[in-house]
Every structure is written in C-alpha cells, then in structure tokens.
Design a protein around this motif. Structure first.
Motif, short mmCIF file in Angstrom:
data_model
loop_
_atom_site.label_atom_id
_atom_site.label_comp_id
_atom_site.label_asym_id
_atom_site.label_seq_id
_atom_site.Cartn_x
_atom_site.Cartn_y
_atom_site.Cartn_z
N GLY A 8 106.55 22.98 51.65
CA GLY A 8 104.58 22.40 51.24
C GLY A 8 104.99 23.26 49.57
O GLY A 8 104.72 21.80 49.32
N TYR A 44 102.84 18.17 60.53
CA TYR A 44 101.42 18.66 61.76
C TYR A 44 101.09 18.11 62.46
O TYR A 44 101.14 18.46 63.50
N THR A 55 92.32 23.40 56.82
CA THR A 55 92.39 21.40 55.25
C THR A 55 92.37 22.61 53.98
O THR A 55 92.20 21.94 53.32
N THR A 113 95.68 24.35 53.09
CA THR A 113 96.74 23.05 53.00
C THR A 113 95.90 22.45 51.63
O THR A 113 96.40 21.52 50.84
N VAL A 142 98.74 22.79 48.69
CA VAL A 142 99.97 21.89 48.33
C VAL A 142 99.04 20.87 47.24
O VAL A 142 99.57 20.79 46.75
N GLY A 156 96.79 19.17 58.41
CA GLY A 156 98.15 18.86 57.12
C GLY A 156 97.90 17.21 56.77
O GLY A 156 98.42 17.26 55.75
#
Length: 452
Positions: free
Chosen positions: A39, A71, A257, A260, A264, A386
């Motif tokens: 990531g 994912y 969520t 991520t 990221v 993801g």
C-alpha cells in the motif's frame, strides 16, 4: 487416594491463551507488514514504475487500483481457507497464509518495471497482488478463531484484540522500513530502493513459520473432531444456517474503509497532491499506530466489561467525525494538526473498533463454521473497503483537492456500519461452546388443574 476433579468443558491450559494471542500478534504483524508495504509503495512510487505512460493523476489512480485488487481476491481466499480451517483445523490456515503472503511479496520486489518489459509489468504486479489478497483472506479469521477458542470466556475480546494489535505493529514496521527509503534520491528510490522492503519478506516467511507451527489446535475444535461433529462442507452449512450473521459481518466490516483511506489515500493526497513531506506523513502513520498498540488491547478489555457494541459504536462515530479534521488538516498543510487528528481518527477511533470486532464477529458463529463465517463476512466487507482509495480519488475530482467529498463518503460508510452493529446481538456473556446457538424459545406456561 481421591482422584482429581474432572476438568470443566471450558477449561484450557493457563499458558495456551497467551501463546495463542502471541502467535496471532506476531503472525499478523509479519503478515500485514507484507500487505502494508504494498500500500505504501502504491501511494508513493508504483505510479511512476508501472504506469509511467499515464497522466500523473491517472497513474496514481491506477496504482491505487492495484492496491484494491488484493482486496478483490480476499473473498475467494476466505471461501477456500475458511473451508480448510473449519474442516481440518485453524493451525493449517495460519501456516498456509504466512507462506502465501510472504512468497508473493518477495516476488513483487523482483519484478521488472514498465520501462523494462512494458505492459507485462503491471499485469504481473496485479497477479501477485491477487495472490497476496488470497492469502490474506484467511489470515485474520484464522488468528481470531484460534485466539477466541483458546481464551477464557470472560476475556475473549482482550485476547482476540492482539490479532488487530499485530496488524498495527506490521504497519509500523512497514512504514518504518520506508522512512529511510523515502529520503533516497529519486533515481535510487525508483531503481532499487523500493525493492528492499519487499525482499525483507523472506525473513517474514521464516519467522512466521517458526512461530505458528508450534501452536496447538484449539480445545473446542479438537472436541468437535473427537465427537465427529466437524462439518464436511462448512461453507455450505454456513450459508444455509447462518446467512444472517454473515450479512451483518459484511456490513460491519466496511468500517475498514477508514483504515484504507487513512493509510493509502490520505498519504497519496498529502504527498502527491498537496506536496507535503513524505517523511512527515509516514511519521504520522507510525505515531498513530504506536498509540494503537496500547489502545487496541485496552478497547478489548473494556469490551469484556461492558460489551462489544458500545465500544464499537463509539469508535465508528468518532472516526466519521475526525476524518473531516484529518483531511482538512492535510489540505491546510498544518503538520501539528495532522498529527493530532491522525491520532484521533486512527490511533483511537480505529482502535476502539479493532479491539472488539475480532470477538464480536467470531461470537456470532458456532465452532464448526466460525472461521468460514468470520473470513467470508470480513473479507467481502474488506474487499469493498479496499477500493475506497480508488473511489476517493474519483470523488476528489480532477484537481484531487475535494477532500470534503472524500470525508463525506467515509461518514456514509460509517453510518452503514453503525446500523449493522447497533441492530446485532452482543454475545459477550455467552460461554464459548454455546456461541452461535439460537436461544431456545420461551417455555409456554402450563395450565395447572385445580381439584374441585
């Protein structure tokens, strides 16, 4: 001489819960080191290495999409590895996942780039990412099931929380490895520097195997084997008899969520769009995760005292609010506020949910389908999460600066999570062997005859 009293059905050797928690913590840390370095690389360098012919914004979008591809493979891994874990034991899954993840990650570090072999480079990258995701599909569910079934009934959330604490440790390690890499000159970073964290996964494979091969199978699973009660087709039993809990876990798991977006998208937004320091933003992740190392077990212990749901809900609502502050601080370029909000949204808010969901989800299912139910439910939810960085990149618009839309998207996902958790049952006082059993209907009052 009198014989010793018989052991109760729920008794476990005193050392086993600690060993199971330690194996889950270390194994997850090593496993998610692999997952998080991908990531980080996707946010910082993959757009230049594997998608250089695209416009900068498009290259970033494609790089983030490869992160989401892992994912996409997770639910498939959950079905396969869930079957293996419920049919043949938790230990086999724990060994298989560390092997699969480590091997795929090491090979990523050996890949030629787009400039060397053209379009085959991103194709190979996505293929290896799919293999990573397949292995990850059974990792947390296997570790959670093992920890939960070894733990004393009144401390299940505390012991299972070490699985999530391990993932935070893996993220700290992954980010720390990238700190010296990120300050390399651009040419060194793009030619060989980015490969080093991936090559270190060879150590991950060896350490993970040594740790997990020494762990005993769980007592409740062994009892099911002795009674010949192990399901021959666990996934079929799960979908036929426990579909409701699976759907609830899917909806609740979309809370990933937040993770991520934080790890990221926000990193990419800060560095690539707002031009903030790579090193500073990596340090935000490290500090937030250090806080999480202590906060996650604390949340698990609190969940054992007051129930899983209150802790879970407070964490989710808190993240929905503080994500606005975190992305707003990045937009303003205020480093002090970025650190404060990063700790609030991820170090504390995400830790509250992470400390209790391993127990909350696992307690919805009986032993014979626990690993399958937890794996399939979480990995479908995680698969949706993801792709959150990709969705966020689209919502941010051509300029990439519409952070309010991204924070609003996170808030909507958190609302779905709140509804799923608030309407579910809390099994924190239920004995381990009785988990997943439907409560018996209340007895009908009997009519008492009265003598004339």
């Amino acid at each position: 001489m009198s014989s010793p009293p018989p052991a109760t059905s729920g008794a476990v050797p005193q050392a086993q819960p600690r060993r199971a928690a330690l194996a889950a913590w270390i194994g997850s840390a090593l496993e998610y080191y692999d997952f998080f370095i991908y990531g980080t690389a996707a946010a910082l360098v993959f757009n230049k290495l594997f998608f250089p012919s695209s416009a900068p914004a498009t290259g970033t979008l494609l790089a983030l999409a490869t992160f989401g591809a892992g994912y996409l493979a997770r639910p498939f891994g959950a079905f396969v590895l869930g079957h293996v874990g419920d049919r043949f034991g938790r230990k086999r899954v724990l060994v298989a996942t560390v092997l699969g993840m480590g091997a795929a990650t090491f090979v990523v570090g050996c890949l030629p780039t787009y400039s060397q072999i053209g379009v085959a480079a991103p194709v190979l990258l996505v293929t290896l990412r799919l293999l990573q995701g397949f292995a990850a599909g059974g990792e947390q569910a296997g570790a959670n099931s093992s920890s939960l079934e070894h733990a004393p009934p009144h401390r299940r959330a505390y012991y299972t929380s070490f699985t999530l604490a391990g993932t935070q440790a893996g993220q700290i390690l992954a980010t720390a490895i990238f700190l010296p890499i990120a300050v390399l000159p651009e040419q060194a970073l793009l030619s060989w520097g980015w490969r080093i964290p991936f090559w270190l996964s060879a150590v991950v494979v060896v350490a993970g195997l040594l740790i997990r091969r020494t762990l005993d199978e769980t007592p409740v699973f062994e009892r099911e084997q002795q009674r010949d009660e192990v399901a021959r087709a666990p996934v079929a039993v799960l979908l036929r008899e426990h579909l409701g809990p699976v759907v609830r876990v899917v909806l609740a798991s979309t809370v990933a969520t937040v993770s991520t977006i934080f790890t990221v998208y926000a990193l990419s937004y800060a560095v690539n769009t707002e031009g903030l320091s790579r090193s500073a933003m990596l340090w935000v992740g490290i500090v937030a995760n250090v806080v999480a190392l202590a906060a996650i077990p604390a949340a698990g212990a609190l969940g054992d005292r007051i129930g899983r749901k209150p802790v879970f809900l407070v964490g989710t609502i808190g993240m929905a609010i503080t994500m606005f502050g975190y992305l707003g601080a990045i937009s303003a370029g205020n480093y002090a506020l970025i650190f404060v909000m990063g700790i609030l949204v991820f170090g504390l808010g995400n830790s509250a949910t992470g400390g209790v969901w391993p127990a909350f989800y696992g307690e919805m299912f009986p032993t014979r389908v626990r690993l399958s139910g937890t794996a399939i439910g979480t990995q479908i939810g995680f698969a949706l999460a993801g792709f959150a960085p990709t969705i966020a990149a689209v919502l941010a618009g051509p300029s990439g600066r519409n952070w309010v839309a991204v924070a609003g998207f996170v808030a909507v996902v958190c609302l779905v999570n709140v509804l799923a958790v608030a309407t579910g049952r809390d099994y924190y006082r239920t004995p381990t062997e009785e988990l997943g059993a439907e409560p018996a209907p209340p007895a009908r009052p009997t009519r008492t005859s009265v003598a004339p």
